[in-house]
Design a protein around this motif. Structure first.
Motif, PDB file in Angstrom:
ATOM      1  N   HIS A  68      52.644  38.322  49.397  1.00 24.69           N
ATOM      2  CA  HIS A  68      51.914  39.019  48.335  1.00 24.69           C
ATOM      3  C   HIS A  68      52.878  39.710  47.373  1.00 24.69           C
ATOM      4  N   PRO A  69      52.651  39.529  46.064  1.00 24.55           N
ATOM      5  CA  PRO A  69      53.476  40.263  45.100  1.00 24.55           C
ATOM      6  C   PRO A  69      53.079  41.735  45.091  1.00 24.55           C
ATOM      7  N   ARG A  70      53.945  42.553  44.568  1.00 21.91           N
ATOM      8  CA  ARG A  70      53.606  43.964  44.397  1.00 21.91           C
ATOM      9  C   ARG A  70      52.439  44.072  43.411  1.00 21.91           C
ATOM     10  N   ILE A  71      51.599  45.065  43.625  1.00 21.30           N
ATOM     11  CA  ILE A  71      50.528  45.329  42.674  1.00 21.30           C
ATOM     12  C   ILE A  71      51.177  45.673  41.335  1.00 21.30           C
ATOM     13  N   GLN A  87      44.479  36.113  39.461  1.00 16.97           N
ATOM     14  CA  GLN A  87      43.055  36.393  39.238  1.00 16.97           C
ATOM     15  C   GLN A  87      42.678  37.734  39.874  1.00 16.97           C
ATOM     16  N   GLU A  88      43.150  37.950  41.098  1.00 12.99           N
ATOM     17  CA  GLU A  88      42.795  39.164  41.841  1.00 12.99           C
ATOM     18  C   GLU A  88      43.308  40.422  41.146  1.00 12.99           C
ATOM     19  N   GLN A  89      44.446  40.316  40.482  1.00 13.14           N
ATOM     20  CA  GLN A  89      45.024  41.470  39.796  1.00 13.14           C
ATOM     21  C   GLN A  89      44.667  41.509  38.314  1.00 13.14           C
ATOM     22  N   SER A  90      43.680  40.751  37.904  1.00 18.09           N
ATOM     23  CA  SER A  90      43.347  40.667  36.480  1.00 18.09           C
ATOM     24  C   SER A  90      42.868  41.994  35.918  1.00 18.09           C
ATOM     25  N   GLY A  91      42.413  42.909  36.750  1.00 21.92           N
ATOM     26  CA  GLY A  91      41.994  44.225  36.285  1.00 21.92           C
ATOM     27  C   GLY A  91      43.115  45.004  35.637  1.00 21.92           C
ATOM     28  N   THR A 125      40.632  42.681  43.619  1.00 25.01           N
ATOM     29  CA  THR A 125      39.539  42.042  42.884  1.00 25.01           C
ATOM     30  C   THR A 125      38.530  43.085  42.407  1.00 25.01           C
ATOM     31  N   GLY A 126      38.306  43.091  41.099  1.00 31.50           N
ATOM     32  CA  GLY A 126      37.306  43.980  40.513  1.00 31.50           C
ATOM     33  C   GLY A 126      37.775  45.401  40.256  1.00 31.50           C
ATOM     34  N   LEU A 127      39.028  45.699  40.568  1.00 26.46           N
ATOM     35  CA  LEU A 127      39.539  47.060  40.381  1.00 26.46           C
ATOM     36  C   LEU A 127      40.411  47.138  39.134  1.00 26.46           C
ATOM     37  N   SER A 128      40.303  48.243  38.426  1.00 25.91           N
ATOM     38  CA  SER A 128      41.150  48.483  37.261  1.00 25.91           C
ATOM     39  C   SER A 128      42.517  48.967  37.724  1.00 25.91           C
ATOM     40  N   LEU A 132      43.494  51.015  41.148  1.00 26.98           N
ATOM     41  CA  LEU A 132      44.550  50.564  42.060  1.00 26.98           C
ATOM     42  C   LEU A 132      45.586  51.658  42.269  1.00 26.98           C
ATOM     43  N   LEU A 133      45.938  52.350  41.208  1.00 22.40           N
ATOM     44  CA  LEU A 133      46.903  53.439  41.293  1.00 22.40           C
ATOM     45  C   LEU A 133      46.348  54.599  42.121  1.00 22.40           C
ATOM     46  N   ALA A 134      45.092  54.940  41.928  1.00 23.26           N
ATOM     47  CA  ALA A 134      44.480  56.027  42.700  1.00 23.26           C
ATOM     48  C   ALA A 134      44.478  55.698  44.188  1.00 23.26           C
ATOM     49  N   ARG A 135      44.155  54.464  44.527  1.00 22.00           N
ATOM     50  CA  ARG A 135      44.158  54.065  45.942  1.00 22.00           C
ATOM     51  C   ARG A 135      45.572  54.126  46.525  1.00 22.00           C
ATOM     52  N   LEU A 136      46.551  53.675  45.749  1.00 26.71           N
ATOM     53  CA  LEU A 136      47.934  53.718  46.210  1.00 26.71           C
ATOM     54  C   LEU A 136      48.326  55.168  46.500  1.00 26.71           C
ATOM     55  N   ARG A 137      48.041  56.058  45.575  1.00 26.55           N
ATOM     56  CA  ARG A 137      48.394  57.476  45.754  1.00 26.55           C
ATOM     57  C   ARG A 137      47.695  58.077  46.962  1.00 26.55           C
TER      58      ARG A 137
END
Length: 171
Positions: A68-71, A87-91, A125-128, A132-137
């Motif tokens: 998996h690549p880095r987000i 596609q999954e990181q399209s947000g 998928t489906g996340l902006s 994604l940043l909020a989840r990482l933090r």
């Protein structure tokens, strides 16, 4: 869908494993799921995949994470797995303040990898980008055992989505 699942069930073990590796890049996962064929429907296949992800030794999870690549980083290559990752990181492409979010994700990825020793995995998928940043933090505050459980959940979610795509595309 039944025709593609029928085709998948009829493949040789090696061919089925190769297809499964595009969904979860653990050889143990692919071998286990291929050996459990035939599957009656996509629900049975995804349930078996969820169980197989949760049964993986941590080294097998790390093997899957390595694919998996880095987000925030674009997956290289033209293969199925790279295409799905993009596609999954399209947000991230739709993020306002894109440069700021990308920079914060790069910094967060580095902090995460220093803390946990592996790539930050999230079902994007489906996340902006901001989500994604909020989840990482949030996850940076987890202890190692809690984070490993979250990683397995995220890996299982990504695997379920990819199995669905695999069966729609045909194998």
């Amino acid at each position: 869908m039944p025709d593609t699942l029928t085709d998948f069930n009829a493949r040789s073990p090696d061919a089925a494993e190769e297809e499964l590796l595009t969904c979860c890049a653990s050889r143990t996962f692919a071998a286990k799921l291929a050996a459990r064929r035939p599957y009656r429907d996509l629900g049975e296949l995804t349930a078996a995949a969820d169980a197989a992800v949760r049964e993986l030794a941590w080294d097998d999870v790390l093997e899957a994470l390595a694919a998996h690549p880095r987000i925030g980083e674009r997956a290289a290559g033209g293969g199925r797995e790279a295409s799905w990752s993009r596609q999954e990181q399209s947000g991230l492409a739709d993020s306002g303040a894109q440069d700021g979010v990308r920079q914060a994700l790069a910094e967060g990825n580095k902090a995460y990898e220093e803390r946990f020793g592996h790539v930050y995995l999230v079902c994007a998928t489906g996340l902006s980008g901001a989500q994604l940043l909020a989840r990482l933090r949030d996850r940076l505050g987890n202890d190692e055992e809690s984070e490993r459980a979250v990683v397995r959940d995220e890996l299982a979610a990504i695997t379920r989505l990819r199995l669905g795509k695999l069966m729609k595309e045909g194998t």
